[in-house]
Design a protein around this motif. Structure first.
Motif, PDB file in Angstrom:
ATOM      1  N   ASP A   1       0.571  -1.232  -0.126  1.00 43.75           N
ATOM      2  CA  ASP A   1       0.009  -0.008  -0.146  1.00 43.75           C
ATOM      3  C   ASP A   1       0.781   1.243   0.212  1.00 43.75           C
ATOM      4  N   ASP A   2       2.097   1.157   0.402  1.00 44.36           N
ATOM      5  CA  ASP A   2       3.006   2.340   0.417  1.00 44.36           C
ATOM      6  C   ASP A   2       3.922   2.487  -0.783  1.00 44.36           C
ATOM      7  N   ASP A   3       3.785   1.405  -1.635  1.00 48.36           N
ATOM      8  CA  ASP A   3       4.614   1.189  -2.901  1.00 48.36           C
ATOM      9  C   ASP A   3       4.315   2.082  -4.154  1.00 48.36           C
ATOM     10  N   PRO A   4       5.029   3.434  -4.452  1.00 44.07           N
ATOM     11  CA  PRO A   4       4.552   3.851  -5.548  1.00 44.07           C
ATOM     12  C   PRO A   4       4.516   3.356  -6.762  1.00 44.07           C
ATOM     13  N   ILE A   5       5.022   2.312  -7.169  1.00 43.12           N
ATOM     14  CA  ILE A   5       5.254   1.792  -8.387  1.00 43.12           C
ATOM     15  C   ILE A   5       4.132   0.969  -8.638  1.00 43.12           C
ATOM     16  N   GLU A   6       3.409   1.262  -9.664  1.00 44.90           N
ATOM     17  CA  GLU A   6       2.331   0.597 -10.392  1.00 44.90           C
ATOM     18  C   GLU A   6       2.686  -0.652 -11.081  1.00 44.90           C
ATOM     19  N   ARG A   7       1.929  -1.642 -11.035  1.00 48.47           N
ATOM     20  CA  ARG A   7       2.216  -2.839 -11.779  1.00 48.47           C
ATOM     21  C   ARG A   7       0.980  -3.348 -12.474  1.00 48.47           C
ATOM     22  N   VAL A   8       1.116  -3.092 -13.929  1.00 47.39           N
ATOM     23  CA  VAL A   8       0.072  -3.772 -14.742  1.00 47.39           C
ATOM     24  C   VAL A   8      -0.017  -4.851 -14.801  1.00 47.39           C
ATOM     25  N   ILE A   9      -1.409  -5.529 -14.521  1.00 46.35           N
ATOM     26  CA  ILE A   9      -1.717  -7.039 -14.584  1.00 46.35           C
ATOM     27  C   ILE A   9      -2.073  -7.473 -15.743  1.00 46.35           C
ATOM     28  N   VAL A  10      -3.077  -6.743 -16.187  1.00 44.23           N
ATOM     29  CA  VAL A  10      -3.817  -6.945 -17.549  1.00 44.23           C
ATOM     30  C   VAL A  10      -4.173  -5.772 -18.426  1.00 44.23           C
ATOM     31  N   ALA A  11      -4.270  -5.811 -19.674  1.00 48.12           N
ATOM     32  CA  ALA A  11      -4.820  -4.655 -20.447  1.00 48.12           C
ATOM     33  C   ALA A  11      -5.931  -5.185 -21.165  1.00 48.12           C
ATOM     34  N   ASN A  12      -6.814  -4.041 -21.288  1.00 43.82           N
ATOM     35  CA  ASN A  12      -8.234  -4.127 -22.361  1.00 43.82           C
ATOM     36  C   ASN A  12      -9.011  -5.319 -21.708  1.00 43.82           C
ATOM     37  N   ALA A  13      -9.055  -5.560 -20.412  1.00 42.17           N
ATOM     38  CA  ALA A  13      -9.937  -6.446 -19.998  1.00 42.17           C
ATOM     39  C   ALA A  13     -11.463  -5.573 -19.732  1.00 42.17           C
ATOM     40  N   THR A  14     -12.343  -6.575 -19.610  1.00 42.19           N
ATOM     41  CA  THR A  14     -13.807  -5.857 -19.604  1.00 42.19           C
ATOM     42  C   THR A  14     -14.469  -6.192 -18.028  1.00 42.19           C
ATOM     43  N   GLN A  15     -14.152  -7.420 -17.515  1.00 44.03           N
ATOM     44  CA  GLN A  15     -14.843  -7.960 -16.466  1.00 44.03           C
ATOM     45  C   GLN A  15     -13.610  -8.593 -15.448  1.00 44.03           C
ATOM     46  N   LEU A  16     -13.704  -8.337 -14.220  1.00 42.44           N
ATOM     47  CA  LEU A  16     -12.754  -9.054 -13.253  1.00 42.44           C
ATOM     48  C   LEU A  16     -13.700 -10.038 -12.251  1.00 42.44           C
ATOM     49  N   VAL A  17     -13.333 -11.255 -12.498  1.00 50.55           N
ATOM     50  CA  VAL A  17     -13.913 -12.394 -11.871  1.00 50.55           C
ATOM     51  C   VAL A  17     -13.088 -12.579 -10.638  1.00 50.55           C
ATOM     52  N   VAL A  18     -13.769 -12.203  -9.456  1.00 51.62           N
ATOM     53  CA  VAL A  18     -12.860 -12.731  -8.097  1.00 51.62           C
ATOM     54  C   VAL A  18     -13.457 -13.818  -7.625  1.00 51.62           C
ATOM     55  N   VAL A  19     -12.506 -14.867  -7.840  1.00 56.60           N
ATOM     56  CA  VAL A  19     -12.740 -16.354  -7.629  1.00 56.60           C
ATOM     57  C   VAL A  19     -12.318 -16.484  -6.172  1.00 56.60           C
ATOM     58  N   THR A  20     -13.272 -17.227  -5.189  1.00 50.49           N
ATOM     59  CA  THR A  20     -12.992 -17.349  -3.786  1.00 50.49           C
ATOM     60  C   THR A  20     -13.540 -18.757  -3.533  1.00 50.49           C
ATOM     61  N   ALA A  21     -12.879 -19.583  -2.760  1.00 54.72           N
ATOM     62  CA  ALA A  21     -13.535 -20.637  -2.414  1.00 54.72           C
ATOM     63  C   ALA A  21     -14.174 -20.466  -1.241  1.00 54.72           C
ATOM     64  N   LEU A  22     -15.633 -21.396  -0.780  1.00 56.54           N
ATOM     65  CA  LEU A  22     -16.245 -21.089  -0.059  1.00 56.54           C
ATOM     66  C   LEU A  22     -15.547 -21.920   1.526  1.00 56.54           C
ATOM     67  N   ALA A  23     -14.583 -22.858   0.925  1.00 53.98           N
ATOM     68  CA  ALA A  23     -14.009 -23.669   2.189  1.00 53.98           C
ATOM     69  C   ALA A  23     -12.754 -24.201   1.466  1.00 53.98           C
ATOM     70  N   ASP A  24     -11.758 -24.494   2.366  1.00 54.62           N
ATOM     71  CA  ASP A  24     -10.605 -25.178   1.682  1.00 54.62           C
ATOM     72  C   ASP A  24      -9.893 -24.345   0.298  1.00 54.62           C
ATOM     73  N   PRO A  25      -9.342 -23.385   0.600  1.00 53.62           N
ATOM     74  CA  PRO A  25      -9.086 -22.726   1.915  1.00 53.62           C
ATOM     75  C   PRO A  25     -10.289 -21.553   2.116  1.00 53.62           C
ATOM     76  N   GLU A  26     -10.429 -21.298   3.556  1.00 55.16           N
ATOM     77  CA  GLU A  26     -11.579 -20.390   3.926  1.00 55.16           C
ATOM     78  C   GLU A  26     -11.396 -18.923   3.017  1.00 55.16           C
ATOM     79  N   PRO A  27     -12.476 -18.384   2.617  1.00 56.70           N
ATOM     80  CA  PRO A  27     -12.521 -17.214   2.007  1.00 56.70           C
ATOM     81  C   PRO A  27     -11.803 -15.850   2.953  1.00 56.70           C
ATOM     82  N   ARG A  28     -11.104 -15.215   2.134  1.00 59.71           N
ATOM     83  CA  ARG A  28     -10.786 -13.885   2.933  1.00 59.71           C
ATOM     84  C   ARG A  28     -11.177 -12.514   2.320  1.00 59.71           C
ATOM     85  N   HIS A  29     -11.993 -12.006   3.016  1.00 66.62           N
ATOM     86  CA  HIS A  29     -12.642 -10.673   2.775  1.00 66.62           C
ATOM     87  C   HIS A  29     -11.929  -9.581   2.244  1.00 66.62           C
TER      88      HIS A  29
END
Length: 335
Positions: A107-135
């Motif tokens: 959070d205090d790092d001024p350098i941005e890292r681009v992950i992906v360009a030109n995407a239209t949707q971000l799918v946040v994949v989280t397991a309901l268990a094994d591993p436990e979801p992390r809000h």
């Protein structure tokens, strides 16, 4: 002895790497013969592209300098684009990006890292268990999606192990769409949500991203792993982002894409400003017009328009609380 650059090489026109020297020629190439391609993966300075449906390997031309090229970039390419073994093309230009999904290491790092360009949707994949979801990571991913102008989607996996309602109740007030899956289950609801999009799959290691990718694109052959029984965390199986076309075209014949990303262990949001986040919620943004200058709209802000709207009954208290949780995610660890 290394060969010199010929007129067929774009580096022929570049300034030599010695200070104080002049360009080799004043005539700059127009690249009129360059063809368009899209970057599908990056590996140690080598780029895999799709050019007219053919898989092509390329390097970045020297005139691009330090300009980064990432998965999803639409580029212009010269050289051998036949795709035959040993052929190598050069990326000479990167087209303007419609969207940029980025993060910082901390959070205090001024350098941005681009992950992906030109995407239209971000799918946040989280397991309901094994591993436990992390809000924490879910909230941060949503913040990044809203900041980048991407449509968010929650994809809850392993529904055979836990009830999804517990997690969904936390995000319902935000109006985030969601799908629920389980191993070997029906993926038609997810496929419907992916149709017509270039979707980035993001989540912790072990939540089932690669398993989903293999089910959606049978010839993807992404390696899958298991969750450590002691730490409750998954092992990295995907080491680089990979963009894949879904087998079935959309109703208008358009190609839909998914981008599998390595498991995330840190997702800094130093680049996100509160005023950008509130703009993703037009109903709440309208209620902050009378906020004092510099108001961040957090819960401890005096005279915030959101508090006044709640008191008047014009705003849903749960929606305001959920928005402020996203604000807090910028400074709360996802672990």
């Amino acid at each position: 002895m290394s060969r010199g650059y010929s007129e067929q090489d774009v580096e022929h026109y570049d300034r030599p790497r010695r200070r104080g020297t002049r360009p080799r020629t004043k005539e700059r190439p127009s690249f009129d013969d360059a063809v368009e391609g899209v970057v599908v993966t990056v590996d140690r300075g080598r780029f895999t592209l799709l050019v007219a449906g053919i898989q092509v390997w390329a390097v970045k031309a020297r005139p691009l300098g330090r300009k980064g090229v990432v998965v999803g970039d639409r580029v212009r390419v010269v050289g051998d684009v036949s795709g035959v073994d040993g052929a190598l093309a050069r990326i000479v230009a990167v087209e303007p990006r419609a969207t940029i999904l980025r993060r910082t290491a901390d959070d205090d790092d001024p350098i941005e890292r681009v992950i992906v360009a030109n995407a239209t949707q971000l799918v946040v994949v989280t397991a309901l268990a094994d591993p436990e979801p992390r809000h924490g990571l879910i909230d941060r991913a949503l913040v990044a999606a809203y900041d980048a102008g991407l449509s968010p989607l929650l994809c809850l996996t392993k529904a055979d192990l836990a009830d999804p309602e517990t997690l969904l109740s936390t995000y319902r007030a935000l109006g985030v769409p969601w799908v629920v899956t389980q191993r070997g289950g029906d993926l038609s609801a997810l496929r419907e949500r992916l149709t017509g999009h270039a979707s980035v799959l993001l989540g912790h290691s072990g939540v089932g991203k690669s398993t989903l990718v293999n089910a959606l694109v049978p010839d993807a052959h992404r390696e899958t792993g298991v969750v450590n029984a002691v730490t409750g965390r998954g092992r990295h199986t995907s080491t680089s982002a990979l963009m894949l076309a879904l087998p079935d075209p959309g109703p208008d014949g358009e190609t839909s894409w998914i981008i599998d990303t390595p498991g995330i262990r840190s997702f800094g949001l130093a680049h996100v400003e509160p005023e950008h986040l509130i703009e993703a919620f037009p109903d709440l943004d309208e209620m902050t017009e009378e906020c004092p200058r510099g108001c961040t709209h957090a819960a401890d802000e005096p005279e915030c328009g959101l508090d006044e709207a709640v008191e008047r009954g014009d705003a849903d208290p749960e929606r305001v609380a959920s928005f402020r949780r996203l604000l807090d995610a910028r400074s709360v660890s996802p672990y």
